[in-house]
Motif scaffolding. Structure first.
Motif, PDB file in Angstrom:
ATOM      1  N   VAL A 117       0.872  -1.168   0.000  1.00 53.29           N
ATOM      2  CA  VAL A 117       0.000   0.000   0.000  1.00 53.29           C
ATOM      3  C   VAL A 117       0.913   1.222   0.000  1.00 53.29           C
ATOM      4  CG1 VAL A 117      -1.815   1.286   1.171  1.00 53.29           C
ATOM      5  CG2 VAL A 117      -1.795  -1.219   1.271  1.00 53.29           C
ATOM      6  N   LEU A 118       0.808   2.032  -1.042  1.00 53.70           N
ATOM      7  CA  LEU A 118       1.664   3.202  -1.198  1.00 53.70           C
ATOM      8  C   LEU A 118       0.828   4.446  -0.919  1.00 53.70           C
ATOM      9  CD1 LEU A 118       4.477   4.259  -2.046  1.00 53.70           C
ATOM     10  CD2 LEU A 118       3.611   4.367  -4.404  1.00 53.70           C
ATOM     11  N   HIS A 119       1.238   5.222   0.097  1.00 53.40           N
ATOM     12  CA  HIS A 119       0.512   6.419   0.498  1.00 53.40           C
ATOM     13  C   HIS A 119       1.192   7.647  -0.105  1.00 53.40           C
ATOM     14  CE1 HIS A 119      -1.780   4.134   3.511  1.00 53.40           C
ATOM     15  NE2 HIS A 119      -0.646   3.501   3.754  1.00 53.40           N
ATOM     16  N   ALA A 120       0.408   8.447  -0.848  1.00 53.93           N
ATOM     17  CA  ALA A 120       0.917   9.655  -1.484  1.00 53.93           C
ATOM     18  C   ALA A 120      -0.046  10.802  -1.221  1.00 53.93           C
ATOM     19  CB  ALA A 120       1.077   9.439  -2.995  1.00 53.93           C
ATOM     20  N   SER A 121       0.454  12.021  -1.365  1.00 48.01           N
ATOM     21  CA  SER A 121      -0.426  13.181  -1.221  1.00 48.01           C
ATOM     22  C   SER A 121       0.046  14.278  -2.158  1.00 48.01           C
ATOM     23  CB  SER A 121      -0.451  13.691   0.221  1.00 48.01           C
ATOM     24  OG  SER A 121       0.792  14.249   0.602  1.00 48.01           O
ATOM     25  N   GLY A 122      -0.875  15.193  -2.490  1.00 42.87           N
ATOM     26  CA  GLY A 122      -0.518  16.264  -3.408  1.00 42.87           C
ATOM     27  C   GLY A 122      -0.144  15.715  -4.765  1.00 42.87           C
ATOM     28  N   ARG A 144      -3.674  16.381   1.133  1.00 41.17           N
ATOM     29  CA  ARG A 144      -2.591  16.627   2.089  1.00 41.17           C
ATOM     30  C   ARG A 144      -2.699  15.609   3.205  1.00 41.17           C
ATOM     31  NH1 ARG A 144       1.269  16.263   4.113  1.00 41.17           N
ATOM     32  NH2 ARG A 144       2.542  17.690   5.301  1.00 41.17           N
ATOM     33  N   ASP A 145      -1.840  14.605   3.184  1.00 36.05           N
ATOM     34  CA  ASP A 145      -1.865  13.530   4.162  1.00 36.05           C
ATOM     35  C   ASP A 145      -1.088  13.965   5.397  1.00 36.05           C
ATOM     36  OD1 ASP A 145      -1.594  11.229   5.660  1.00 36.05           O
ATOM     37  OD2 ASP A 145      -1.295   9.927   3.928  1.00 36.05           O
ATOM     38  N   PRO A 146      -1.752  14.119   6.556  1.00 31.62           N
ATOM     39  CA  PRO A 146      -1.041  14.573   7.759  1.00 31.62           C
ATOM     40  C   PRO A 146       0.001  13.583   8.248  1.00 31.62           C
ATOM     41  CG  PRO A 146      -3.279  13.869   8.296  1.00 31.62           C
ATOM     42  CD  PRO A 146      -3.184  13.893   6.801  1.00 31.62           C
ATOM     43  N   ALA A 147      -0.069  12.327   7.791  1.00 29.89           N
ATOM     44  CA  ALA A 147       0.924  11.334   8.206  1.00 29.89           C
ATOM     45  C   ALA A 147       2.251  11.511   7.475  1.00 29.89           C
ATOM     46  CB  ALA A 147       0.390   9.928   7.970  1.00 29.89           C
ATOM     47  N   PRO A 183       5.327  14.051   6.099  1.00 27.85           N
ATOM     48  CA  PRO A 183       5.896  15.358   6.422  1.00 27.85           C
ATOM     49  C   PRO A 183       5.659  16.419   5.352  1.00 27.85           C
ATOM     50  CG  PRO A 183       7.436  13.639   7.033  1.00 27.85           C
ATOM     51  CD  PRO A 183       6.323  12.971   6.274  1.00 27.85           C
ATOM     52  N   SER A 184       5.598  16.012   4.090  1.00 29.67           N
ATOM     53  CA  SER A 184       5.284  16.952   3.008  1.00 29.67           C
ATOM     54  C   SER A 184       4.783  16.165   1.810  1.00 29.67           C
ATOM     55  CB  SER A 184       6.515  17.790   2.617  1.00 29.67           C
ATOM     56  OG  SER A 184       7.303  17.129   1.651  1.00 29.67           O
ATOM     57  N   ASN A 185       4.322  16.883   0.771  1.00 27.41           N
ATOM     58  CA  ASN A 185       3.831  16.224  -0.440  1.00 27.41           C
ATOM     59  C   ASN A 185       4.945  15.579  -1.254  1.00 27.41           C
ATOM     60  OD1 ASN A 185       1.221  16.878   0.169  1.00 27.41           O
ATOM     61  ND2 ASN A 185       1.111  18.648  -1.201  1.00 27.41           N
ATOM     62  N   ALA A 186       6.189  15.834  -0.896  1.00 33.02           N
ATOM     63  CA  ALA A 186       7.319  15.204  -1.582  1.00 33.02           C
ATOM     64  C   ALA A 186       7.765  13.928  -0.873  1.00 33.02           C
ATOM     65  CB  ALA A 186       8.487  16.176  -1.690  1.00 33.02           C
ATOM     66  N   TRP A 187       6.981  13.480   0.113  1.00 34.55           N
ATOM     67  CA  TRP A 187       7.308  12.265   0.850  1.00 34.55           C
ATOM     68  C   TRP A 187       6.279  11.182   0.537  1.00 34.55           C
ATOM     69  CZ3 TRP A 187      10.537  12.024   5.708  1.00 34.55           C
ATOM     70  CH2 TRP A 187      11.425  13.095   5.777  1.00 34.55           C
ATOM     71  N   LEU A 188       6.694   9.918   0.664  1.00 34.57           N
ATOM     72  CA  LEU A 188       5.811   8.774   0.456  1.00 34.57           C
ATOM     73  C   LEU A 188       5.994   7.785   1.594  1.00 34.57           C
ATOM     74  CD1 LEU A 188       6.649   8.093  -3.320  1.00 34.57           C
ATOM     75  CD2 LEU A 188       4.551   9.157  -2.470  1.00 34.57           C
ATOM     76  N   LEU A 189       4.971   6.960   1.802  1.00 34.25           N
ATOM     77  CA  LEU A 189       5.042   5.872   2.766  1.00 34.25           C
ATOM     78  C   LEU A 189       4.539   4.605   2.088  1.00 34.25           C
ATOM     79  CD1 LEU A 189       5.349   4.645   5.624  1.00 34.25           C
ATOM     80  CD2 LEU A 189       2.991   5.396   6.071  1.00 34.25           C
TER      81      LEU A 189
END
Length: 361
Positions: free
Chosen positions: A10-15, A45-48, A50-56
């Motif tokens: 499961v890849l979490h992305a934002s922005g 904008r995923d609060p988990a 740190p920024s939109n340039a990060w992924l989990l």
């Protein structure tokens, strides 16, 4: 439905940060190659994160973070809290010489060079729509980027027109004179320093190589104001023209990016198997070796000397070109970059390159 015996991701992305596209495209390519099952979650904008340039990425219970920023630009408290919540954190810009901005530990690993690639996967279209990017505009961008990546992997022989190429841009200066934080002041000063360094290098290359020098500055208002004689016409500064020029040049030159990051042009050159002269990186790039994939410099005089050495050494240029493309295929191509990160996260060991697969449509 998940496929038995395949890792579930499961890849979490934002922005919709371009910084994240390479890693997302790599996961998509691995899923299409039947190496993993993939589900992508997206929020504005995923609060988990740190920024939109990060992924989990959550991979069968393993939590893998990706810091794709140019440098240590975020609140260290936020970054350290995120690092505490993952098993491993891969950083695009992990300093070779550790600094005190972010806490570092065994969970921090260097990721590698940024290279912009997308695919025709619905993520890139849907994320664009939800980010209020015009569908026609981003649709054209997505197809153009995917097509560019595909073209660069054909592997045809690079020509040699004898030209020395350094084509770059100037950063817009900070217009505020008061109210800047210490980090904002450092960023403003760094942008000014980068601009001056690039202007000085272009002038030196023009003086040294005359008509054999090909390049200059992208046509921006700031460039026209401070160095109009170095500004290229718009017809010579678009991405397609630049790629053709770099593929044909004898030697290609690149310098550092913002926050001392490894510039994106370095990966573009490696993808095409160019003979590269590069400002010495201050951030780690696993497997990248001076004298093998590039010649390094830390001053204008060193840059000129490196260009002269490559210009006179046909065998040396050929060797660098071969090693450059081999490095791209093993460390930078999106699926190779992600495959290597998964291997390192699972084993804790880096056993070298992870040759990629084409980012297919």
């Amino acid at each position: 439905m998940p496929t038995p015996d395949l890792p579930s991701v499961v890849l979490h992305a934002s922005g919709n940060s371009h910084h994240s596209h390479q890693v997302i495209a790599g996961y998509i390519a691995l899923a299409r190659n039947r190496e993993l099952d993939l589900r992508i979650t997206w929020s504005r904008r995923d609060p988990a994160l740190p920024s939109n340039a990060w992924l989990l990425a959550e991979v069968d219970g393993l939590r893998i973070g990706y810091d794709l920023d140019d440098g240590d630009i975020l609140d260290p408290v936020v970054v350290d809290a995120f690092a505490d919540d993952v098993d491993v954190l891969f950083r695009r810009s992990r300093p070779i010489t550790p600094n005190d901005t972010y806490r570092t530990g065994a969970e921090h690993r260097a990721l590698g060079l940024n290279y912009h690639a997308t695919s025709r996967h619905p993520y890139f279209w849907n994320a664009a729509f939800r980010s209020n990017v015009g569908p026609r505009r981003f649709g054209a961008l997505a197809v153009a980027e995917w097509s560019r990546s595909a073209r660069l992997r054909v592997g045809d022989q690079q020509s040699d027109n004898g030209q020395i190429l350094f084509q770059t841009r100037l950063w817009e200066p900070e217009t505020r004179t008061t109210g800047l934080t210490a980090k904002e002041r450092w960023r403003a000063d760094d942008r000014n320093a980068i601009n001056l360094e690039r202007i000085e290098l272009i002038r030196a290359l023009k003086a040294e190589f005359g008509d054999r020098f090909q390049g200059g500055l992208s046509p921006t208002d700031h460039a026209l104001a401070v160095a109009p004689e170095l500004v290229l016409p718009a017809s010579r500064s678009n991405p397609a023209t630049f790629l053709r020029a770099s593929r044909a040049a004898r030697v290609c030159i690149t310098t550092r990016g913002l926050w001392n990051s490894n510039g994106w042009k370095l990966a573009e050159y490696l993808a095409q198997g160019c003979a590269v002269v590069c400002e010495r990186p201050t951030h780690e790039a696993p497997g990248l070796r001076e004298g093998h994939e590039y010649l390094g410099f830390s001053s204008v005089d060193e840059a000129l000397d490196a260009v002269h050495r490559l210009d006179a050494d046909t065998a040396g240029r050929s060797r660098l070109r071969t090693e450059a493309r081999r490095y791209f295929d093993g460390y930078v191509e999106p699926s190779a970059l992600v495959r290597r990160s998964l291997r390192v996260a699972a084993s804790g060991q880096d056993s070298g390159p992870a040759v990629g697969t084409e980012v297919v449509a």
